[in-house]
Design a protein around this motif. Structure first.
Motif, mmCIF file in Angstrom:
data_model
loop_
_atom_site.group_PDB
_atom_site.id
_atom_site.type_symbol
_atom_site.label_atom_id
_atom_site.label_comp_id
_atom_site.label_asym_id
_atom_site.label_seq_id
_atom_site.Cartn_x
_atom_site.Cartn_y
_atom_site.Cartn_z
ATOM 1 N N ARG A 149 0.862 -1.177 0.000
ATOM 2 C CA ARG A 149 0.000 0.000 0.000
ATOM 3 C C ARG A 149 0.905 1.236 0.000
ATOM 4 O O ARG A 149 1.783 1.371 0.866
ATOM 5 N N THR A 150 0.702 2.126 -0.945
ATOM 6 C CA THR A 150 1.571 3.292 -1.069
ATOM 7 C C THR A 150 0.775 4.518 -1.485
ATOM 8 O O THR A 150 -0.314 4.406 -2.080
ATOM 9 N N ASP A 151 1.306 5.703 -1.191
ATOM 10 C CA ASP A 151 0.623 6.951 -1.541
ATOM 11 C C ASP A 151 0.659 7.210 -3.038
ATOM 12 O O ASP A 151 -0.290 7.772 -3.606
ATOM 13 N N ILE A 152 1.755 6.814 -3.680
ATOM 14 C CA ILE A 152 1.911 7.116 -5.102
ATOM 15 C C ILE A 152 2.896 6.151 -5.761
ATOM 16 O O ILE A 152 3.834 5.675 -5.115
ATOM 17 N N VAL B 62 9.918 13.263 -6.827
ATOM 18 C CA VAL B 62 9.909 11.927 -6.231
ATOM 19 C C VAL B 62 10.243 11.997 -4.742
ATOM 20 O O VAL B 62 9.586 11.363 -3.914
ATOM 21 N N ASN B 63 11.252 12.781 -4.399
ATOM 22 C CA ASN B 63 11.718 12.858 -3.006
ATOM 23 C C ASN B 63 10.755 13.592 -2.089
ATOM 24 O O ASN B 63 10.909 13.549 -0.868
ATOM 25 N N SER B 64 9.769 14.276 -2.656
ATOM 26 C CA SER B 64 8.792 14.982 -1.815
ATOM 27 C C SER B 64 7.767 14.018 -1.203
ATOM 28 O O SER B 64 6.984 14.407 -0.345
ATOM 29 N N ILE C 92 6.442 4.056 -4.341
ATOM 30 C CA ILE C 92 7.043 2.944 -5.073
ATOM 31 C C ILE C 92 7.537 3.484 -6.408
ATOM 32 O O ILE C 92 6.813 4.231 -7.092
ATOM 33 N N ILE C 93 8.750 3.124 -6.773
ATOM 34 C CA ILE C 93 9.297 3.544 -8.065
ATOM 35 C C ILE C 93 9.407 2.317 -8.959
ATOM 36 O O ILE C 93 9.970 1.297 -8.560
ATOM 37 N N SER D 209 -2.729 1.796 -4.638
ATOM 38 C CA SER D 209 -2.466 3.238 -4.659
ATOM 39 C C SER D 209 -3.532 3.925 -5.503
ATOM 40 O O SER D 209 -4.116 3.316 -6.411
ATOM 41 N N LYS D 210 -3.765 5.192 -5.214
ATOM 42 C CA LYS D 210 -4.742 5.972 -5.964
ATOM 43 C C LYS D 210 -4.078 6.908 -6.979
ATOM 44 O O LYS D 210 -4.764 7.553 -7.768
#
Length: 232
Positions: A25-28, A46-48, A53-54, A137-138
């Protein structure tokens, strides 16, 4: 030498262990197709995010570059999840597709390129479906939609939940940059496209209205934000 090279790759494929995907489960989700040496403008974005997940699709030597840039981040390389069965199924689907194309099309000039592109596309479909089933993720952010199967992933991601959103950032400019010719493909079907300036926004609007693409839809919202290069 070519025969030896092909034999070597076949051995690697045959004995390669497929990595398993765990439920996450991830934010983005960030999908990076631009190489690590050109990530300067994407790094601040990305760092913000701390919970992310990349996803990349690169050879191991290039994949190491992403790990050096995005330390302490979870990075998934699509190519770590191929196994012998995936290659076999990709071959069968490619043969089926090419047989139909060969019958109904008189264009044979780029036949080898079509085979290579089709095989790479089908090879990734199962992996992208697994990612969609295992990563919750959404939001998805893509630097540009030019990888094998990325637009397929975006389409399935949006079909999965009507609240899912896809973002992108034309950091190098669209109207006067390298993306001029293929912007309709690289930035189609997005919810939000952040671009360099007002000229980019006008260009995208005119491009999609003029060509009336059936499958490639204009971004829902195009927002000029300048460049991260203009900020410390």
């Amino acid at each position: 030498k070519k025969i030896i090279k092909y034999i070597y790759y076949f051995i690697l494929i045959f004995f390669k262990r497929k990595k398993n995907l765990l439920k996450i489960r991830t934010d983005i989700i960030f999908i990076c197709s631009i190489g690590p040496l050109s990530q300067k403008d994407t790094i601040p974005i990305v760092n913000s995010f701390s919970n992310k997940i990349i996803i990349v699709d690169k050879p191991e030597r290039i994949f190491k570059g992403y790990k050096e840039i995005y330390k302490n981040s979870q990075i998934i390389n699509i190519r770590d999840h191929f196994n012998t069965l995936d290659y076999f199924l990709s071959l069968l689907k490619t043969i089926k597709f090419i047989s139909k194309l060969y019958i109904f099309s008189s264009e044979k000039k780029y036949f080898t390129d079509i085979i290579r592109t089709s095989a790479n596309f089908y090879l990734r479909l199962n992996i992208y479906n697994n990612l969609l089933n295992n990563i919750n993720s959404k939001k998805v952010f893509i630097d540009r939609g030019d990888g094998h199967g990325i637009n397929y992933f975006i389409s399935k991601f949006k079909d999965k939940d009507k609240d899912n959103k896809v973002f992108s950032y034309g950091v190098n400019g669209l109207a006067l940059g390298n993306d001029l010719i293929s912007a309709h493909y690289l930035y189609s079907n997005l919810d939000y496209l952040f671009c360099y300036g007002e000229l980019d926004k006008q260009f995208i609007d005119i491009l999609f209205k003029k060509n009336k693409f059936k499958k490639l839809k204009s971004p829902n919202k195009i927002i000029p934000v300048g460049s991260v290069r203009n900020f410390p």
